[in-house]
Design an enzyme around this catalytic site. Structure first.
Site, PDB file in Angstrom:
ATOM      1  N   ARG A 122      -6.025   7.817 -23.749  1.00 43.40           N
ATOM      2  CA  ARG A 122      -4.725   7.235 -23.987  1.00 43.40           C
ATOM      3  C   ARG A 122      -4.245   6.610 -22.830  1.00 43.40           C
ATOM      4  NH1 ARG A 122      -3.022   9.910 -28.851  1.00 43.40           N
ATOM      5  NH2 ARG A 122      -5.101  10.014 -30.165  1.00 43.40           N
ATOM      6  N   ILE A 125      11.205  -0.839  -5.052  1.00 48.88           N
ATOM      7  CA  ILE A 125      10.305   0.468  -5.383  1.00 48.88           C
ATOM      8  C   ILE A 125       8.957   0.351  -4.883  1.00 48.88           C
ATOM      9  CG2 ILE A 125      11.718   1.260  -7.261  1.00 48.88           C
ATOM     10  CD1 ILE A 125       9.481   0.350  -9.303  1.00 48.88           C
ATOM     11  N   ASP A 126       8.596  -0.867  -4.809  1.00 48.97           N
ATOM     12  CA  ASP A 126       7.038  -1.280  -4.588  1.00 48.97           C
ATOM     13  C   ASP A 126       6.722  -0.838  -3.074  1.00 48.97           C
ATOM     14  OD1 ASP A 126       7.029  -2.238  -7.183  1.00 48.97           O
ATOM     15  OD2 ASP A 126       6.886  -4.336  -6.605  1.00 48.97           O
TER      16      ASP A 126
HETATM   17  O1  F6P Z   1       9.593  -5.475  -7.822  1.00 49.01           O
HETATM   18  C1  F6P Z   1       9.787  -4.528  -8.476  1.00 49.01           C
HETATM   19  C2  F6P Z   1       9.265  -4.388  -9.583  1.00 49.01           C
HETATM   20  O2  F6P Z   1       9.532  -3.267 -10.102  1.00 49.01           O
HETATM   21  C3  F6P Z   1       7.713  -4.651  -9.594  1.00 49.01           C
HETATM   22  O3  F6P Z   1       6.997  -3.554  -9.672  1.00 49.01           O
HETATM   23  C4  F6P Z   1       7.569  -4.971 -11.307  1.00 49.01           C
HETATM   24  O4  F6P Z   1       6.573  -6.076 -11.407  1.00 49.01           O
HETATM   25  C5  F6P Z   1       8.809  -5.758 -11.370  1.00 49.01           C
HETATM   26  O5  F6P Z   1       9.875  -5.408 -10.521  1.00 49.01           O
HETATM   27  C6  F6P Z   1       9.393  -5.889 -12.714  1.00 49.01           C
HETATM   28  O6  F6P Z   1      10.433  -6.722 -12.995  1.00 49.01           O
HETATM   29  P1  F6P Z   1      11.377  -6.692 -14.244  1.00 49.01           P
HETATM   30  O7  F6P Z   1      12.040  -5.639 -14.312  1.00 49.01           O
HETATM   31  O8  F6P Z   1      12.071  -8.073 -13.960  1.00 49.01           O
HETATM   32  O9  F6P Z   1      10.469  -7.175 -15.484  1.00 49.01           O
END
Ligand code: F6P
Length: 341
Positions: free
Chosen positions: A265, A126-127
């Protein structure tokens, strides 16, 4: 030919669309047997697998998550991990692997190829921070979800004349923040690539209040104040050395409240951005990636990753794709800055 399939790293809308495309084309066009390994690299290490037939991929195109499960297992951090994979592949008669993942999963795919295992990669995250592809699937869905949240938060922010800070995912790259912030008309967008001045953010927020609008600030989880550090959820590291981020939104909302005297918030969107059904764009991209990954395996073109360039699907070397992350460049951020304050 027997081809193994796995999904690694954080889940992402569109994974099931890739699985469906590989199974459909692999079985119907190539006459392969397709085997699904469970939980990322954990599957080929432990031998946890099951045959994937046409029945298994009915009705999964629009389903979020992954029917194979996922994990952040790194075989290069496990004792004898790579040998275990080689043994399992030999025992199960697997000729090649298709690995669907982000920088970490594909980094392992690259190393395994160097170590003699035939792997083709499919980029997901998604990044959207994988270099060598214009877009990864999952990103469009995440941006849609974040934009819808911003639209909803705007009306409640206006009603109460509050500042609302929306924290989105993005560890090293601010693509989700940039796109959802632009689409949602945010007054400030903060990304990991550009450490921010809290004083400047407060100035923009105050300018917005003066014009009788409630400010919306979109901040990526990896964004950090100048001279400060990333805000961590926990200091614990995963098998790829990543800490768990989260909390910069709440921290910033408190700073804004403290410095402006106005109510502020924070909303952390978190995993809502990753869950649920993929957009049509992501379903199509994921499907095309799956189809082209089958071609790459059929051609014996291992050590490659399928990638989107313009509207074409091409193949790039995994080494090139995992060499560096694709971060938000200066000129793209400058486009968004026009709307700050
Ligand atoms: O790499 C994709 C991602 O969704 C990042 O944006 C986020 O930091 C990470 O995964 C979160 O991972 P987890 O669900 O393992 O905490």
């Amino acid at each position: 030919m027997r081809v193994g399939l796995l999904t690694g790293g954080g889940d992402c809308p569109g994974l099931n669309a890739v699985i469906r495309a590989v199974v459909r084309k692999g079985i119907e066009d190539q006459g392969w047997e397709v085997v699904g390994f469970r939980s990322g690299w954990q599957g080929p290490m432990s031998g946890d697998s099951r045959p994937l037939g046409l029945d298994n991929v009915e009705d999964i195109l629009a389903r979020g998550g992954t029917i194979l499960g996922s994990s952040r297992t790194n075989p290069y951090k496990e004792d004898g991990g790579v040998d275990k994979i080689k043994k399992v592949l030999a025992n199960q008669g697997i000729d090649a692997l298709i690995a669907i993942g982000g920088e970490d999963t594909l980094g392992v795919a690259k190393r395994l190829t160097d170590d003699g295992v035939g792997v083709v990669g499919v980029p997901k995250t998604i990044d959207n921070d994988l270099d060598a592809t214009d877009y990864t699937f999952g990103f469009d869905t995440a941006v849609h979800i974040a934009t819808e949240a911003i639209d909803r938060l705007r009306t409640t922010a206006e009603s109460h004349f509050r500042a609302l800070v929306v924290e989105v995912m993005g560890r090293h790259a601010g693509w989700i923040a940039l796109h959802s912030g632009l689409a949602g008309g945010a007054n400030v967008i903060l990304v990991p690539e550009r450490p921010f001045s809290v004083t400047k953010v407060v100035e923009w927020v105050e300018r917005r209040f003066e014009r009788m609008y409630a400010p919306i600030i979109v901040v990526a989880e990896g964004a950090l104040p100048k001279g400060g550090a990333e805000v961590l959820h926990t200091g614990e590291k995963d098998a790829f050395g990543h800490v768990r981020l989260g909390g910069v939104g709440s921290w910033l909302a408190d700073e804004i409240a403290h410095r402006t005297g106005k109510e502020s918030r924070a909303v952390i969107l978190g995993h809502t951005q990753r869950g649920g059904t993929p957009t049509a764009y992501d379903r199509v991209l994921a499907t095309r990636f799956g189809l082209h990954a089958v071609d790459a395996v059929a051609d014996g073109d291992f050590g490659t990753m399928v990638a989107l360039r313009g509207t074409d699907i091409v193949r790039v070397r995994l080494a090139e794709a995992t060499a560096k992350l694709k971060t938000v460049p200066e000129d793209r951020y400058a486009e968004a800055e026009v709307f700050f304050g």
